[in-house]
Scaffold this motif. Structure first.
Motif, PDB file in Angstrom:
ATOM      1  N   THR A  57       0.896  -1.170   0.041  1.00 16.50           N
ATOM      2  CA  THR A  57      -0.032   0.101   0.078  1.00 16.50           C
ATOM      3  C   THR A  57       0.882   1.170  -0.035  1.00 16.50           C
ATOM      4  OG1 THR A  57      -0.171   0.193   2.507  1.00 16.50           O
ATOM      5  CG2 THR A  57      -1.816  -1.107   1.264  1.00 16.50           C
ATOM      6  N   GLY A  58       0.184   2.430  -0.424  1.00 18.12           N
ATOM      7  CA  GLY A  58       1.039   3.533  -0.262  1.00 18.12           C
ATOM      8  C   GLY A  58       1.751   3.993  -1.637  1.00 18.12           C
ATOM      9  N   TRP A  59       2.076   2.956  -2.397  1.00 20.59           N
ATOM     10  CA  TRP A  59       3.135   3.416  -3.438  1.00 20.59           C
ATOM     11  C   TRP A  59       2.542   3.883  -4.594  1.00 20.59           C
ATOM     12  CZ3 TRP A  59       8.337   3.199  -2.893  1.00 20.59           C
ATOM     13  CH2 TRP A  59       8.862   2.390  -1.305  1.00 20.59           C
ATOM     14  N   LEU A  60       1.281   3.810  -4.792  1.00 25.69           N
ATOM     15  CA  LEU A  60       0.548   4.067  -6.157  1.00 25.69           C
ATOM     16  C   LEU A  60      -0.565   4.936  -5.956  1.00 25.69           C
ATOM     17  CD1 LEU A  60       0.686   3.699  -9.392  1.00 25.69           C
ATOM     18  CD2 LEU A  60      -0.707   1.706  -9.064  1.00 25.69           C
ATOM     19  N   MET A  61      -0.656   6.311  -6.570  1.00 24.38           N
ATOM     20  CA  MET A  61      -1.890   7.069  -6.327  1.00 24.38           C
ATOM     21  C   MET A  61      -2.670   7.383  -7.717  1.00 24.38           C
ATOM     22  SD  MET A  61      -1.992  10.756  -4.633  1.00 24.38           S
ATOM     23  CE  MET A  61      -3.408  11.323  -4.035  1.00 24.38           C
ATOM     24  N   LEU A  62      -3.836   7.211  -7.859  1.00 25.12           N
ATOM     25  CA  LEU A  62      -4.512   7.951  -8.529  1.00 25.12           C
ATOM     26  C   LEU A  62      -4.915   9.461  -8.303  1.00 25.12           C
ATOM     27  CD1 LEU A  62      -5.879   7.968 -11.588  1.00 25.12           C
ATOM     28  CD2 LEU A  62      -7.849   6.868 -10.329  1.00 25.12           C
ATOM     29  N   ASP A  63      -4.435  10.524  -8.722  1.00 22.10           N
ATOM     30  CA  ASP A  63      -4.779  11.758  -8.185  1.00 22.10           C
ATOM     31  C   ASP A  63      -5.935  12.540  -8.866  1.00 22.10           C
ATOM     32  OD1 ASP A  63      -4.353  13.225 -10.858  1.00 22.10           O
ATOM     33  OD2 ASP A  63      -2.355  13.922 -10.302  1.00 22.10           O
ATOM     34  N   ARG A  64      -6.641  13.486  -8.570  1.00 22.29           N
ATOM     35  CA  ARG A  64      -7.754  14.104  -8.745  1.00 22.29           C
ATOM     36  C   ARG A  64      -7.977  14.132 -10.199  1.00 22.29           C
ATOM     37  NH1 ARG A  64     -11.377  16.882 -10.405  1.00 22.29           N
ATOM     38  NH2 ARG A  64     -12.760  18.221  -9.365  1.00 22.29           N
ATOM     39  N   ARG A  65      -6.965  14.451 -11.084  1.00 22.41           N
ATOM     40  CA  ARG A  65      -6.900  14.706 -12.365  1.00 22.41           C
ATOM     41  C   ARG A  65      -6.739  13.519 -13.340  1.00 22.41           C
ATOM     42  NH1 ARG A  65      -4.155  20.453 -13.585  1.00 22.41           N
ATOM     43  NH2 ARG A  65      -5.813  21.540 -12.830  1.00 22.41           N
ATOM     44  N   GLY A  66      -6.453  12.339 -12.767  1.00 20.82           N
ATOM     45  CA  GLY A  66      -6.677  11.121 -13.312  1.00 20.82           C
ATOM     46  C   GLY A  66      -5.139  10.777 -13.622  1.00 20.82           C
ATOM     47  N   ASN A  67      -4.151  11.204 -13.090  1.00 20.03           N
ATOM     48  CA  ASN A  67      -2.535  10.962 -13.256  1.00 20.03           C
ATOM     49  C   ASN A  67      -2.392   9.811 -12.296  1.00 20.03           C
ATOM     50  OD1 ASN A  67      -2.130  13.059 -15.059  1.00 20.03           O
ATOM     51  ND2 ASN A  67      -2.158  14.437 -13.421  1.00 20.03           N
ATOM     52  N   TRP A  68      -1.568   8.833 -12.679  1.00 17.76           N
ATOM     53  CA  TRP A  68      -1.171   7.655 -11.893  1.00 17.76           C
ATOM     54  C   TRP A  68       0.087   8.322 -11.255  1.00 17.76           C
ATOM     55  CZ3 TRP A  68      -3.813   4.044 -10.293  1.00 17.76           C
ATOM     56  CH2 TRP A  68      -5.008   3.448 -11.159  1.00 17.76           C
ATOM     57  N   ARG A  69       0.615   8.194  -9.923  1.00 19.64           N
ATOM     58  CA  ARG A  69       1.478   8.814  -9.541  1.00 19.64           C
ATOM     59  C   ARG A  69       2.512   7.582  -8.599  1.00 19.64           C
ATOM     60  NH1 ARG A  69       2.308  14.199  -9.084  1.00 19.64           N
ATOM     61  NH2 ARG A  69       0.945  15.381 -10.184  1.00 19.64           N
ATOM     62  N   MET A  70       3.686   7.448  -8.759  1.00 17.55           N
ATOM     63  CA  MET A  70       4.603   6.692  -8.159  1.00 17.55           C
ATOM     64  C   MET A  70       4.932   7.563  -6.735  1.00 17.55           C
ATOM     65  SD  MET A  70       5.838   3.651  -7.696  1.00 17.55           S
ATOM     66  CE  MET A  70       5.794   2.993  -9.079  1.00 17.55           C
ATOM     67  N   ARG A  71       4.678   6.778  -5.454  1.00 14.48           N
ATOM     68  CA  ARG A  71       4.839   7.360  -4.109  1.00 14.48           C
ATOM     69  C   ARG A  71       6.017   6.694  -3.216  1.00 14.48           C
ATOM     70  NH1 ARG A  71       0.583   7.477  -0.719  1.00 14.48           N
ATOM     71  NH2 ARG A  71       1.302   9.600   0.085  1.00 14.48           N
ATOM     72  N   ASP A  72       7.160   7.063  -3.487  1.00  8.43           N
ATOM     73  CA  ASP A  72       8.273   6.525  -2.883  1.00  8.43           C
ATOM     74  C   ASP A  72       8.074   6.795  -1.312  1.00  8.43           C
ATOM     75  OD1 ASP A  72       9.161   9.170  -2.444  1.00  8.43           O
ATOM     76  OD2 ASP A  72      10.968   8.970  -3.808  1.00  8.43           O
ATOM     77  N   GLU A  73       9.047   6.149  -0.609  1.00  3.94           N
ATOM     78  CA  GLU A  73       8.766   6.457   1.137  1.00  3.94           C
ATOM     79  C   GLU A  73       9.021   7.872   1.495  1.00  3.94           C
ATOM     80  OE1 GLU A  73      12.158   3.990   2.667  1.00  3.94           O
ATOM     81  OE2 GLU A  73      11.006   2.157   2.340  1.00  3.94           O
ATOM     82  N   ALA A  74       9.854   8.683   0.853  1.00  4.39           N
ATOM     83  CA  ALA A  74       9.793  10.093   1.224  1.00  4.39           C
ATOM     84  C   ALA A  74       8.316  10.758   0.753  1.00  4.39           C
ATOM     85  CB  ALA A  74      10.989  11.023   0.401  1.00  4.39           C
ATOM     86  N   ALA A  75       7.644  10.652  -0.075  1.00  6.99           N
ATOM     87  CA  ALA A  75       6.518  11.023  -0.667  1.00  6.99           C
ATOM     88  C   ALA A  75       5.453  10.517   0.285  1.00  6.99           C
ATOM     89  CB  ALA A  75       6.140  10.771  -2.090  1.00  6.99           C
ATOM     90  N   GLN A  76       5.416   9.208   0.700  1.00  6.18           N
ATOM     91  CA  GLN A  76       4.388   8.856   1.446  1.00  6.18           C
ATOM     92  C   GLN A  76       4.595   9.408   3.053  1.00  6.18           C
ATOM     93  OE1 GLN A  76       4.058   4.393   1.410  1.00  6.18           O
ATOM     94  NE2 GLN A  76       5.321   4.398  -0.229  1.00  6.18           N
ATOM     95  N   ALA A  77       5.954   9.642   3.413  1.00  9.08           N
ATOM     96  CA  ALA A  77       6.133  10.036   4.584  1.00  9.08           C
ATOM     97  C   ALA A  77       5.561  11.747   4.711  1.00  9.08           C
ATOM     98  CB  ALA A  77       7.506  10.130   4.962  1.00  9.08           C
ATOM     99  N   SER A  78       5.888  12.463   3.685  1.00 11.98           N
ATOM    100  CA  SER A  78       5.700  13.731   3.741  1.00 11.98           C
ATOM    101  C   SER A  78       3.833  13.990   3.300  1.00 11.98           C
ATOM    102  CB  SER A  78       6.422  14.494   2.519  1.00 11.98           C
ATOM    103  OG  SER A  78       6.081  14.298   1.429  1.00 11.98           O
ATOM    104  N   GLY A  79       3.364  13.032   2.808  1.00 12.46           N
ATOM    105  CA  GLY A  79       2.000  13.158   2.220  1.00 12.46           C
ATOM    106  C   GLY A  79       1.916  13.775   0.979  1.00 12.46           C
ATOM    107  N   SER A  80       2.898  13.791   0.130  1.00 10.13           N
ATOM    108  CA  SER A  80       3.175  14.291  -1.034  1.00 10.13           C
ATOM    109  C   SER A  80       2.380  13.175  -2.070  1.00 10.13           C
ATOM    110  CB  SER A  80       4.528  14.378  -1.707  1.00 10.13           C
ATOM    111  OG  SER A  80       4.642  14.466  -2.890  1.00 10.13           O
ATOM    112  N   PRO A  81       1.683  13.717  -3.310  1.00  9.99           N
ATOM    113  CA  PRO A  81       1.320  12.880  -4.273  1.00  9.99           C
ATOM    114  C   PRO A  81       2.116  12.196  -4.828  1.00  9.99           C
ATOM    115  CG  PRO A  81       1.355  14.895  -4.925  1.00  9.99           C
ATOM    116  CD  PRO A  81       1.632  15.176  -3.577  1.00  9.99           C
ATOM    117  N   GLY A  82       3.380  12.440  -4.925  1.00  4.87           N
ATOM    118  CA  GLY A  82       4.347  11.487  -5.680  1.00  4.87           C
ATOM    119  C   GLY A  82       4.714  11.901  -7.279  1.00  4.87           C
TER     120      GLY A  82
END
Length: 190
Positions: free
Chosen positions: A19-44
């Motif tokens: 969990t946590g490694w892949l995001m579908l954002d509000r605009r339909g973009n797939w985003r890769m979320r590394d550990e730093a993105a997950q820790a900061s709450g960034s979309p990746g």
């Protein structure tokens, strides 16, 4: 689901999910979320590789609990949702005919239209259970051109081509997941 994915599942049936490694954002973009993105709450970082995007879209599904995932070979990768499991783009052709397509390129036939408290537009289709999709914000002008809105912009109707008029229903953003049976952040349930 791709045959290669089915074969991998049969060969390695007990690979733990992540969990946590892949995001579908509000605009339909797939985003890769590394550990730093997950820790900061960034979309990746957005995924731009066309073949990888196609693979994700072909192997995107939901489990019986409403958790959306990408089946990456034998591993299930649960998806963080920026809003809804589907994001749609609205277009109009030279003849004035409207079309909706989801982030995977599939046709989305609207059966209901909603507006949230932030002015976001959502559509539900007629599948069972209904798929819910948020309209990409770049397409709000096209939506407005085919809608009649009340003064509060929270009610009115949307004219879907010549065949259908959809009353615009209100929905609270925090109620969308429960109402349409999906889990926006499956990390806590896996």
């Amino acid at each position: 689901m791709d045959d290669i994915v089915r074969q991998a599942l049969a060969k390695w049936p007990n690979v733990p999910a992540c969990t946590g490694w892949l995001m579908l954002d509000r605009r339909g973009n797939w985003r890769m979320r590394d550990e730093a993105a997950q820790a900061s709450g960034s979309p990746g970082e957005p995924i731009r590789h066309e073949a990888l995007l196609g693979f994700i879209n072909r192997n995107y599904d939901a489990d019986e609990c409403g958790q959306w995932f990408f089946q990456n070979g034998p591993q299930r990768v649960y998806v963080e949702l920026g809003y809804t499991p589907w994001v749609v783009r609205l277009s109009v052709d030279a003849n004035g005919v409207l079309a909706l397509h989801d982030q995977a390129g599939g046709v989305f036939a609207p059966a209901a239209a909603f507006v949230d408290e932030d002015g976001g537009i959502l559509f539900a289709d007629c599948s069972t259970p209904a798929r819910i999709a948020v309209l990409h914000d770049h397409d709000l002008q096209i939506f407005s051109d085919h809608a009649t809105l009340a003064d509060d912009s929270m009610s009115g109707e949307f004219r879907w081509n010549e065949q259908l008029v959809l009353p615009l229903q209100t929905v609270r953003r925090h109620e969308v997941a429960t109402r349409f049976g999906f889990v926006p952040s499956p990390a806590s349930m896996v």
